[in-house]
Design a protein around this motif. Structure first.
Motif, mmCIF file in Angstrom:
data_model
loop_
_atom_site.group_PDB
_atom_site.id
_atom_site.type_symbol
_atom_site.label_atom_id
_atom_site.label_comp_id
_atom_site.label_asym_id
_atom_site.label_seq_id
_atom_site.Cartn_x
_atom_site.Cartn_y
_atom_site.Cartn_z
ATOM 1 N N VAL A 32 29.164 56.187 43.011
ATOM 2 C CA VAL A 32 29.416 55.810 41.622
ATOM 3 C C VAL A 32 30.647 54.914 41.577
ATOM 4 O O VAL A 32 31.711 55.286 42.078
ATOM 5 N N SER A 33 30.505 53.729 40.999
ATOM 6 C CA SER A 33 31.653 52.850 40.776
ATOM 7 C C SER A 33 31.910 52.779 39.274
ATOM 8 O O SER A 33 30.977 52.632 38.481
ATOM 9 N N ILE A 34 33.180 52.892 38.880
ATOM 10 C CA ILE A 34 33.551 52.955 37.466
ATOM 11 C C ILE A 34 34.666 51.952 37.194
ATOM 12 O O ILE A 34 35.642 51.886 37.942
ATOM 13 N N THR A 35 34.516 51.186 36.120
ATOM 14 C CA THR A 35 35.575 50.291 35.658
ATOM 15 C C THR A 35 35.885 50.620 34.209
ATOM 16 O O THR A 35 34.982 50.652 33.372
ATOM 17 N N ALA A 36 37.152 50.883 33.914
ATOM 18 C CA ALA A 36 37.587 51.228 32.561
ATOM 19 C C ALA A 36 38.248 50.013 31.925
ATOM 20 O O ALA A 36 39.319 49.576 32.352
ATOM 21 N N PHE A 37 37.599 49.447 30.898
ATOM 22 C CA PHE A 37 38.134 48.295 30.183
ATOM 23 C C PHE A 37 38.982 48.762 29.003
ATOM 24 O O PHE A 37 38.604 49.700 28.295
ATOM 25 N N GLY A 38 40.102 48.087 28.763
ATOM 26 C CA GLY A 38 40.927 48.432 27.617
ATOM 27 C C GLY A 38 42.182 47.580 27.563
ATOM 28 O O GLY A 38 42.494 46.837 28.496
ATOM 29 N N ASP A 39 42.898 47.691 26.446
ATOM 30 C CA ASP A 39 44.203 47.048 26.301
ATOM 31 C C ASP A 39 45.238 48.060 26.767
ATOM 32 O O ASP A 39 45.536 49.029 26.064
ATOM 33 N N TYR A 40 45.793 47.843 27.952
ATOM 34 C CA TYR A 40 46.602 48.874 28.595
ATOM 35 C C TYR A 40 48.104 48.645 28.481
ATOM 36 O O TYR A 40 48.878 49.310 29.162
ATOM 37 N N LYS A 41 48.525 47.742 27.615
ATOM 38 C CA LYS A 41 49.966 47.490 27.498
ATOM 39 C C LYS A 41 50.715 48.719 26.994
ATOM 40 O O LYS A 41 51.878 48.923 27.334
ATOM 41 N N LYS A 42 50.064 49.531 26.158
ATOM 42 C CA LYS A 42 50.736 50.696 25.592
ATOM 43 C C LYS A 42 50.134 52.014 26.076
ATOM 44 O O LYS A 42 50.441 53.072 25.537
ATOM 45 N N THR A 43 49.279 51.940 27.085
ATOM 46 C CA THR A 43 48.671 53.155 27.631
ATOM 47 C C THR A 43 49.694 53.907 28.480
ATOM 48 O O THR A 43 50.413 53.287 29.271
ATOM 49 N N ILE A 192 51.770 46.897 35.703
ATOM 50 C CA ILE A 192 52.553 47.033 34.477
ATOM 51 C C ILE A 192 53.529 45.868 34.336
ATOM 52 O O ILE A 192 53.721 45.322 33.241
ATOM 53 N N LYS A 193 54.132 45.469 35.450
ATOM 54 C CA LYS A 193 55.058 44.337 35.427
ATOM 55 C C LYS A 193 54.340 43.061 35.012
ATOM 56 O O LYS A 193 54.870 42.251 34.240
ATOM 57 N N HIS A 194 53.125 42.877 35.511
ATOM 58 C CA HIS A 194 52.357 41.678 35.149
ATOM 59 C C HIS A 194 52.046 41.652 33.658
ATOM 60 O O HIS A 194 52.161 40.606 33.007
ATOM 61 N N LEU A 195 51.653 42.805 33.085
ATOM 62 C CA LEU A 195 51.280 42.847 31.669
ATOM 63 C C LEU A 195 52.452 42.532 30.750
ATOM 64 O O LEU A 195 52.245 42.124 29.595
ATOM 65 N N SER A 196 53.669 42.726 31.230
ATOM 66 C CA SER A 196 54.848 42.434 30.411
ATOM 67 C C SER A 196 55.482 41.087 30.756
ATOM 68 O O SER A 196 56.515 40.723 30.187
ATOM 69 N N SER A 197 54.863 40.338 31.670
ATOM 70 C CA SER A 197 55.426 39.056 32.090
ATOM 71 C C SER A 197 55.217 37.988 31.015
ATOM 72 O O SER A 197 54.298 38.064 30.195
ATOM 73 N N LYS A 198 56.069 36.974 31.026
ATOM 74 C CA LYS A 198 55.963 35.885 30.055
ATOM 75 C C LYS A 198 54.638 35.148 30.197
ATOM 76 O O LYS A 198 54.023 34.749 29.209
ATOM 77 N N LYS A 199 54.194 34.968 31.442
ATOM 78 C CA LYS A 199 52.944 34.251 31.679
ATOM 79 C C LYS A 199 51.768 34.984 31.056
ATOM 80 O O LYS A 199 50.912 34.379 30.405
ATOM 81 N N HIS A 200 51.733 36.307 31.240
ATOM 82 C CA HIS A 200 50.623 37.077 30.681
ATOM 83 C C HIS A 200 50.678 37.103 29.157
ATOM 84 O O HIS A 200 49.657 36.906 28.487
ATOM 85 N N LEU A 201 51.849 37.361 28.600
ATOM 86 C CA LEU A 201 51.978 37.420 27.145
ATOM 87 C C LEU A 201 51.630 36.077 26.509
ATOM 88 O O LEU A 201 51.040 36.024 25.424
ATOM 89 N N SER A 202 51.981 34.984 27.198
ATOM 90 C CA SER A 202 51.616 33.661 26.702
ATOM 91 C C SER A 202 50.102 33.467 26.721
ATOM 92 O O SER A 202 49.525 32.868 25.801
ATOM 93 N N LYS A 203 49.450 33.988 27.762
ATOM 94 C CA LYS A 203 47.994 33.898 27.857
ATOM 95 C C LYS A 203 47.332 34.670 26.723
ATOM 96 O O LYS A 203 46.389 34.177 26.082
#
Length: 237
Positions: A32-43, A192-203
């Motif tokens: 079984v392969s599982i992928t959980a999609f979501g907005d994880y900035k505040k998870t 977590i570091k990537h999700l808070s980076s300027k590049k990601h937030l700009s995207k």
């Protein structure tokens, strides 16, 4: 994780064994392969670690592009997993992910079995065309396993050893330079570091701004079509 989140107080380590327990009741015991999609900035970090530690891939996405990203992953999964195989979607808005044509093609042409879990009763009418092999309410599905642990392999002898597998953390918005694949991280702290980076937030801001502009253009077109300029001017006068 938008429509079917992990309930408050629920141990996220139990998500995978709950799903696998439900599958075994139907006679399925394969991989079984599982992928959980979501907005994880505040998870909570504990949730992300728990999901990953049981082998669940975590894919960050925002509501503006959730359907297209999930749909792309489904097509990729089909390429890697020819029939006979079973796919499952845990989402209320399955009509936007599967769509009528995809559901029919998956079942009639490719002969995939479809499982579906959603968060409310009754079954969404829009997906009456989708014939499933099994359906669950999300909360009741999670209740399948209250105490079972995630056994990934058996060691020699009669005892069982519980070990951790590690899922991958994906950002389904950002693509590194000179590649065609989305960002992926093996370490939670890097993710977590990537999700808070300027590049990601700009995207993210670029995606939301573009969606808002498209919505504004759509509203302007409707106004221009149904309220010609002469009528609008007369109304304003």
């Amino acid at each position: 994780m938008f429509d079917c989140p992990i309930p408050d107080g629920y141990d996220a380590h139990r998500v995978r064994p709950s799903l696998e327990g439900a599958f075994k009741e139907l006679g399925y015991s394969g991989p079984v392969s599982i992928t959980a999609f979501g907005d994880y900035k505040k998870t909570p970090k504990s949730h992300l670690h728990a999901l990953s530690s049981t082998g669940i891939d975590v894919a960050h996405v925002i509501p503006e592009v959730i359907y297209s990203r999930m749909r792309n992953d489904i097509f990729k999964w089909q390429e890697d997993n020819p029939t006979p195989a079973t796919m499952m979607i845990i989402f209320d808005e399955a009509k936007y992910v599967f769509g009528t044509s995809l559901a029919l093609r998956a079942q009639q042409d490719n002969k995939y079995n479809l499982f579906w879990a959603y968060s409310f009763r009754p079954r969404p009418r829009e997906m009456s065309v989708m014939v499933t092999s099994a359906e669950w309410l999300w909360d009741s599905l999670l209740a399948v396993s209250e105490t079972k642990r995630h056994v990934l392999r058996k060691c020699s002898g009669s005892s069982e050893r519980v070990v951790e597998s590690t899922g991958i953390f994906y950002c389904k918005l950002c693509v590194p330079e000179r590649t065609l694949c989305f960002y992926k991280h093996k370490l939670l702290d890097e993710f977590i570091k990537h999700l808070s980076s300027k590049k990601h937030l700009s995207k993210e801001k670029g995606i939301t701004d573009r969606r808002q502009r498209n919505m504004n253009l759509g509203l302007f077109w409707l106004e221009a079509k149904h309220f010609p300029e002469s009528k609008r001017l007369k109304k304003s006068a």
